[in-house]
Design an enzyme around this catalytic site. Structure first.
Site, PDB file in Angstrom:
ATOM      1  N   CYS A   1       1.571  -1.476   7.220  1.00  0.00           N
ATOM      2  CA  CYS A   1       0.598  -2.521   6.941  1.00  0.00           C
ATOM      3  C   CYS A   1       0.894  -3.676   7.882  1.00  0.00           C
ATOM      4  O   CYS A   1       1.993  -4.226   7.858  1.00  0.00           O
ATOM      5  CB  CYS A   1       0.688  -2.973   5.484  1.00  0.00           C
ATOM      6  SG  CYS A   1      -0.464  -4.308   5.162  1.00  0.00           S
TER       7      CYS A   1
ATOM      8  N   ASN B   1       3.449   6.068   6.095  1.00  0.00           N
ATOM      9  CA  ASN B   1       3.091   6.828   4.890  1.00  0.00           C
ATOM     10  C   ASN B   1       4.026   8.027   4.741  1.00  0.00           C
ATOM     11  O   ASN B   1       4.754   8.371   5.661  1.00  0.00           O
ATOM     12  CB  ASN B   1       1.666   7.377   5.027  1.00  0.00           C
ATOM     13  CG  ASN B   1       0.628   6.285   5.026  1.00  0.00           C
ATOM     14  OD1 ASN B   1       0.121   5.912   6.065  1.00  0.00           O
ATOM     15  ND2 ASN B   1       0.327   5.766   3.865  1.00  0.00           N
TER      16      ASN B   1
END
Ligand SMILES: [Zn+2]
Length: 308
Positions: free
Chosen positions: A244, A253
């Site tokens: 992010c 992820n």
């Protein structure tokens, strides 16, 4: 063809690419998404309708969404920060729209420049827009509780705030709510505890998916914990790309290849062909030659005799 027991939702084209310094060429993105679908991925988050000034990596999301809609049987998901993004998503034909609500208000303001009240207003407006469409054209609308397991700016978030955010998203007209470990702060115990608590206020059927990051190496353990309590949809990113841009220190992820390998090894059907999935990494390396790709399974190869 049998229905898969779990749904792997590939978020690499959105969460992955938006965090990369280089920009993947549009043609390669299209090819990559097509190949992911051919490997058996049934849902892909293909982009984010944000300002191209903020995230130039996502500037082609309209074109990518329209391309993805031509792929047979693919559920095309996109992220939107507000009503304007939702309008663009609907014009492009997206099947699923996700609006993030960061339970850390500090992160929410930093990420999409909105307080909780303002995000709920956007959710209400998006829901009105969706309801104005003919029933068959309505995209699925998910509210996502980001930084649910802690925030790099605020630390742990009071569970009462999280539960209230979940209830308000459902009240605003979302079809379901997901939980996101944006920062990789979650562990198997906290994952189970929060999912159950949120389900306790909005109902089990309204929380069926998790979005996990592997920042501290607990991604697969957390996915398994969620699976153990009935979660069926898992976001992950090919090669573990992601992060992010506005949550300092947040990294990739969970790796799609390792997640699929885990489930298939356990005898849990994902509907995905492991060899074909691993081949799609070549396109990613081609499109992002400077970006490191992660994953244990691709490095080690599949065990002798392994069948997915
Ligand atoms: Zn994420």
């Amino acid at each position: 063809m049998s229905v898969s027991e779990v749904l792997i939702s590939e978020v690499g084209p959105r969460d992955g690419l938006q965090n990369c310094k280089s920009i993947m060429p549009t043609d390669l993105k299209k090819q990559w998404i097509s190949e992911l679908s051919r490997a058996g991925i049934k849902e892909i988050e293909v982009g984010s309708f944000v300002s191209p000034k903020l995230l130039p990596q996502m500037a082609d999301t309209g074109e990518i969404t329209r391309h993805s809609k031509t792929i047979d049987g693919l559920e095309v998901a996109v992220l939107v920060p507000n009503l304007k993004g939702a309008q663009l998503a609907i014009e492009s034909g997206a099947d699923k729209i996700t609006l993030p609500l960061s339970v850390s208000e500090t992160h929410s303001i930093r990420n999409i420049r909105r307080t909780h009240d303002q995000v709920i207003e956007e959710a209400e407006a998006i829901s009105e827009l969706i309801k104005s469409l003919p029933e068959n054209d309505r995209p699925h609308f998910e509210g996502s509780l980001s930084t649910a397991f802690g925030c790099t700016l605020e630390g742990a978030i009071d569970e009462r705030v999280i539960l209230s955010c979940a209830e308000r998203l459902m009240g605003a007209g979302c079809d379901e709510v997901g939980v996101s470990d944006t920062t990789g702060y979650g562990d198997p115990v906290s994952i189970k505890k929060l999912i159950k608590a949120v389900q306790g206020v909005i109902g089990e059927k309204n929380l069926t998916g998790v979005h996990l990051h592997n920042t501290r190496g607990l991604g697969l353990a957390n996915a398994l914990a969620a699976y153990d309590i009935g979660i069926k949809t898992f976001d992950s990113s090919l090669g573990g790309l992601g992060g992010c841009p506005t949550a300092p220190g947040a990294s990739g992820n969970i790796v799609t290849e390792d997640l699929v390998f885990m489930f298939e090894s356990m005898g849990v059907d994902t509907g995905i062909d492991m060899d074909a999935l691993m081949k799609t990494r070549e396109l990613l390396s081609q499109g992002l030659p400077d970006e490191p790709l992660y994953g244990f399974t691709p490095l080690a190869g599949l065990p002798l005799g392994f069948k997915s």
